[in-house]
Design a protein around this motif. Structure first.
Motif, PDB file in Angstrom:
ATOM      1  N   THR A   1       0.864  -1.373  -0.094  1.00 20.89           N
ATOM      2  CA  THR A   1      -0.086   0.037   0.302  1.00 20.89           C
ATOM      3  C   THR A   1       0.708   1.180   0.157  1.00 20.89           C
ATOM      4  O   THR A   1       0.306   2.438  -0.197  1.00 20.89           O
ATOM      5  N   ARG A   2       2.241   1.177   0.135  1.00 20.11           N
ATOM      6  CA  ARG A   2       3.087   2.329   0.076  1.00 20.11           C
ATOM      7  C   ARG A   2       3.027   2.872  -1.317  1.00 20.11           C
ATOM      8  O   ARG A   2       3.307   4.112  -1.451  1.00 20.11           O
ATOM      9  N   ASP A   3       3.301   1.762  -2.241  1.00 18.53           N
ATOM     10  CA  ASP A   3       3.550   2.380  -3.650  1.00 18.53           C
ATOM     11  C   ASP A   3       2.585   1.647  -4.605  1.00 18.53           C
ATOM     12  O   ASP A   3       2.550   1.775  -5.845  1.00 18.53           O
ATOM     13  N   TRP A   4       1.676   0.735  -4.008  1.00 15.45           N
ATOM     14  CA  TRP A   4       0.568   0.155  -4.605  1.00 15.45           C
ATOM     15  C   TRP A   4       1.203  -0.711  -5.768  1.00 15.45           C
ATOM     16  O   TRP A   4       0.667  -1.254  -6.846  1.00 15.45           O
ATOM     17  N   SER A   5       2.254  -1.528  -5.522  1.00 14.43           N
ATOM     18  CA  SER A   5       3.045  -2.160  -6.093  1.00 14.43           C
ATOM     19  C   SER A   5       2.635  -3.725  -5.970  1.00 14.43           C
ATOM     20  O   SER A   5       2.248  -3.973  -4.778  1.00 14.43           O
ATOM     21  N   LEU A   6       2.388  -4.466  -6.988  1.00 12.45           N
ATOM     22  CA  LEU A   6       1.904  -6.026  -6.727  1.00 12.45           C
ATOM     23  C   LEU A   6       3.009  -6.841  -6.226  1.00 12.45           C
ATOM     24  O   LEU A   6       4.247  -6.891  -6.671  1.00 12.45           O
ATOM     25  N   THR A   7       2.904  -7.291  -5.274  1.00 15.09           N
ATOM     26  CA  THR A   7       4.104  -8.253  -4.533  1.00 15.09           C
ATOM     27  C   THR A   7       3.726  -9.653  -4.248  1.00 15.09           C
ATOM     28  O   THR A   7       5.021 -10.264  -4.111  1.00 15.09           O
ATOM     29  N   GLU A   8       2.611 -10.025  -4.583  1.00 13.25           N
ATOM     30  CA  GLU A   8       2.354 -11.642  -4.467  1.00 13.25           C
ATOM     31  C   GLU A   8       1.043 -11.957  -5.140  1.00 13.25           C
ATOM     32  O   GLU A   8       0.155 -11.326  -5.127  1.00 13.25           O
ATOM     33  N   ARG A   9       1.184 -13.357  -5.618  1.00  7.05           N
ATOM     34  CA  ARG A   9       0.133 -14.051  -6.053  1.00  7.05           C
ATOM     35  C   ARG A   9      -0.271 -15.132  -5.328  1.00  7.05           C
ATOM     36  O   ARG A   9       0.452 -15.859  -5.191  1.00  7.05           O
ATOM     37  N   ILE A  10      -1.356 -15.252  -4.661  1.00  7.10           N
ATOM     38  CA  ILE A  10      -1.700 -16.452  -3.814  1.00  7.10           C
ATOM     39  C   ILE A  10      -2.732 -17.347  -4.494  1.00  7.10           C
ATOM     40  O   ILE A  10      -3.827 -16.863  -4.886  1.00  7.10           O
ATOM     41  N   GLU A  11      -2.359 -18.587  -4.673  1.00  5.33           N
ATOM     42  CA  GLU A  11      -3.211 -19.328  -5.606  1.00  5.33           C
ATOM     43  C   GLU A  11      -4.312 -19.736  -4.509  1.00  5.33           C
ATOM     44  O   GLU A  11      -4.138 -20.443  -3.544  1.00  5.33           O
ATOM     45  N   VAL A  12      -5.671 -19.721  -4.975  1.00  6.76           N
ATOM     46  CA  VAL A  12      -6.890 -20.142  -4.249  1.00  6.76           C
ATOM     47  C   VAL A  12      -7.737 -20.878  -4.928  1.00  6.76           C
ATOM     48  O   VAL A  12      -7.354 -21.508  -6.149  1.00  6.76           O
ATOM     49  N   HIS A  13      -8.553 -21.516  -4.383  1.00 10.72           N
ATOM     50  CA  HIS A  13      -9.655 -22.395  -4.736  1.00 10.72           C
ATOM     51  C   HIS A  13     -10.484 -22.062  -6.307  1.00 10.72           C
ATOM     52  O   HIS A  13     -10.639 -22.946  -7.088  1.00 10.72           O
ATOM     53  N   GLY A  14     -10.679 -20.778  -6.262  1.00 14.33           N
ATOM     54  CA  GLY A  14     -11.740 -20.469  -7.431  1.00 14.33           C
ATOM     55  C   GLY A  14     -11.365 -18.731  -7.404  1.00 14.33           C
ATOM     56  O   GLY A  14     -10.406 -18.537  -6.932  1.00 14.33           O
ATOM     57  N   GLN A  15     -11.987 -18.219  -8.516  1.00 16.50           N
ATOM     58  CA  GLN A  15     -11.976 -16.917  -8.917  1.00 16.50           C
ATOM     59  C   GLN A  15     -12.595 -16.310  -7.665  1.00 16.50           C
ATOM     60  O   GLN A  15     -13.778 -16.184  -7.314  1.00 16.50           O
ATOM     61  N   PRO A  16     -11.770 -15.326  -6.861  1.00 18.93           N
ATOM     62  CA  PRO A  16     -12.325 -14.930  -5.502  1.00 18.93           C
ATOM     63  C   PRO A  16     -13.323 -13.431  -5.708  1.00 18.93           C
ATOM     64  O   PRO A  16     -13.238 -13.145  -6.905  1.00 18.93           O
ATOM     65  N   ILE A  17     -14.432 -13.840  -4.963  1.00 16.86           N
ATOM     66  CA  ILE A  17     -15.613 -12.420  -5.138  1.00 16.86           C
ATOM     67  C   ILE A  17     -15.046 -11.605  -3.853  1.00 16.86           C
ATOM     68  O   ILE A  17     -14.887 -10.175  -4.190  1.00 16.86           O
TER      69      ILE A  17
END
Lengths: 406, 406
Positions: B292-308
């Motif tokens: 949230t300091r520079d709004w850069s993407l830091t991680e992608r977490i694999e989950v069960h489905g398309q999150p809502i």
């Protein structure tokens, strides 16, 4: 665990006390006397001289009524039940008094200790914990029945091998149904886990000399105790208790010069704004700014006097500061973006406490020697109302029921 | 300012509607029928199939009663008044309905537009704003009288020079008594300042193609809109509006591949934990983490489905995730310290929404096709209660009354 032997005599005492002031709200006709209303915009103001509290309405900005019978309310504090109907008032005389905000009547009062300095309500709302000076320790009561659930004496071992009782300070609730508190003479921080029927006590020893007050960050992660006996603060990261207690902000304290300290600041007033934390310097006319990522000191902001309460407006854009005697006739506002004092207000004599409305549009400030509460618009600094009160001190609004550590 | 001409005909319409369902709470004998109680542990659950809501008690974990007469509640949302006594329900049919949580009766209902998708209550509690698809625009009503205060058509200029109405999405309240919202077809973000008697409208143009939903950070500082027509998000820093709208997270969206998107995520569910923000990827089985300091993407977490919905437990230690059809029979829990999925739960069929209790000890999850709400302990993941409800969707607890943007 011997620590947790319930004290039968106290149980009886509390039962009697309850009979003497049996719940008015339980009487079927009670509803007839009272207005049907939401409790989200209610609050209480401690009136220390008269042992009474003022029940207030933050929408109408009015005092609804004054209620007496709370005993010695010098240095009193308040916690709200999770339904925001009742307020527990912790009195200096060891009294624990429950006020029904809807009937305006006291529906439970016990003298649970000799000298209480505050307490907390557990995350699940079932337990109210009280920290005591005399005798040192924490007592946990059932919020409904006000019966003693557990008594935790603050017994510690002295260097000479004998044991003694320590004054308990900085009692807070944290997630997991845990209470955290500090032992002044012992220099220890204890956690009391109430999440199971077998409460579990964990002790952190040698945290520093004479912790005098403590705070918990809004997310319940960092418990930070101020030290009276030395500089620096003791930090317990409750997300990583395995790391034990660390020392932070070595500059924090009275320093080498041992400055005259008119009043030790209240750490409860710690203010967070983004990754900045604002807190009162000890004995200096400064508000200090720390970086919450590494807890390093980043800034010293010159203010009117020795700060006592440093509180962040809910939107974190302003920090409001009250001061110690003899400069306690002013309140200053710091802009967290520029770190500059943008306003100095004079709401009366002997300003003791302040409280923001939940979303921060207004602030209520108590001036003891002016016998009044002043309500300000926090954007325009316009005075919206001036309310009479008997030597008002602490101001507490019901939204605290829904916040961690408040 | 012509934008702000009150619509007299609508005023009359609303007045009539109010007469038809005149406040029950005002009747002197109304209090006799209802229990005197605090409103801090109440909530409402939308029952979409029956156009009703379930009034719930989060302390007892029970449904107190079901109330009908709210019209079309598919995709409905709720806001609470500052005293936490009333709930405003925004219906898909353009209905704005006020429910008295204490009497359990509807004490005001108007059809204010053709197709409402939600709204907000101003910081001072005086105004309720509704965003509309049909006709596009925002209408602001007096919370007490439910009379129209101001009508703001979402009129925008098209490339060919003609004007049209845009659908309004992402209506939120922010400090300063301001409403912020987005115009879908126009690609604009507007702010409506209600702090004076002369409401002031500010327009931010060319923010991106087709903002479909938006969120506000808990401190009310960052308004962030998701874009349907292109990747990336539009960010308005309300502490520095002079900077205008910036584009952030260029990777955010469906990407080059134009993946099949079963349901666009709800950005309202944005979760903050320290300086990490967790949000639903679009069309991917991933929860994304941004700094949230520079709004850069830091991680992608694999989950069960398309999150809502991606929602943070109040203590920020966990993030709970619901998913799009056809994988909407699971809920996953991410530990914000390790960024790992630590639990997968199966609370029923067609899980639509979830709500934490104010201090986070419990979570309530609605499973539409199982006609039930499941209450979990968020520490042990134990099922504490299973409550019947008619096709339950949105769950809203009264503590939202005291939070910015909720």
């Amino acid at each position: 665990m011997p620590l947790f032997t319930p004290i039968k005599t106290l149980l009886t005492a509390s039962a009697v006390a309850l009979l003497l002031s049996s719940p008015a709200a339980a009487e079927p006709d009670a509803t007839a006397h009272v207005e049907l209303r939401g409790t989200g915009d209610l609050g209480v103001v401690i009136e220390r001289a008269t042992g009474s509290v003022a029940l207030v309405d933050t929408t109408e900005k009015t005092v609804l009524r004054h209620i007496e019978g709370f005993g010695d309310l010098s240095h009193a504090s308040v916690k709200f039940t999770r339904d925001a109907r009742h307020a527990f008032v912790f009195g200096r005389d060891g009294g624990l008094t429950r006020l029904d905000l809807l009937t305006g009547e006291i529906d439970g009062r016990i003298i649970q200790g000799g000298n209480s300095i505050g307490g907390a309500i557990s995350q699940d709302g079932r337990f109210v914990a009280v920290g005591n000076y005399e005798p040192g320790g924490v007592k946990v009561f059932d919020v409904e029945t006000m019966e003693l659930v557990i008594d935790v004496p603050a017994t510690y071992e002295k260097p000479d091998g004998t044991t003694d009782q320590a004054k308990v300070v900085g009692v807070v609730d944290v997630p997991g149904n845990i209470f955290v508190f500090s032992l002044f003479e012992a220099g220890e921080i204890w956690t009391l886990d109430m999440s199971t029927d077998e409460p579990e006590l964990t002790k952190y020893r040698d945290v520093g000399s004479m912790p005098y007050d403590a705070l918990i960050t809004p997310n319940g992660r960092y418990y930070i105790a101020g030290l009276f006996g030395e500089d620096g603060m003791a930090l317990l990261d409750l997300w990583h208790p395995e790391n034990g207690v660390q020392r932070i902000l070595p500059d924090y304290g009275r320093g080498e010069e041992r400055l005259p300290v008119y009043k030790m600041p209240h750490l409860e007033g710690w203010a967070m704004a983004g990754d900045q934390a604002f807190f009162p310097a000890v004995g200096r006319n400064e508000v200090l700014v720390a970086n919450t990522r590494d807890w390093s000191l980043t800034e010293r902001i010159e203010v009117h006097g020795q700060p006592i309460f440093v509180m962040s407006r809910p939107d974190e854009q302003q920090v409001w500061v009250t001061f110690a005697h003899p400069l306690n006739d002013k309140v200053q506002v710091i802009d967290t973006r520029t770190l500059e004092v943008i306003e100095t207000l004079s709401p009366g004599e002997s300003i003791l406490h302040k409280e923001f409305t939940p979303r921060g549009e207004h602030i209520w400030i108590s001036a003891r020697d002016s016998n009044q509460i002043t309500v300000y618009d926090t954007r325009t600094f316009e005075v919206l109302a001036t309310l009479p009160a008997e030597s008002p001190s602490g101001i507490f609004f019901t939204h605290r029921a829904h916040r961690i550590g408040l």
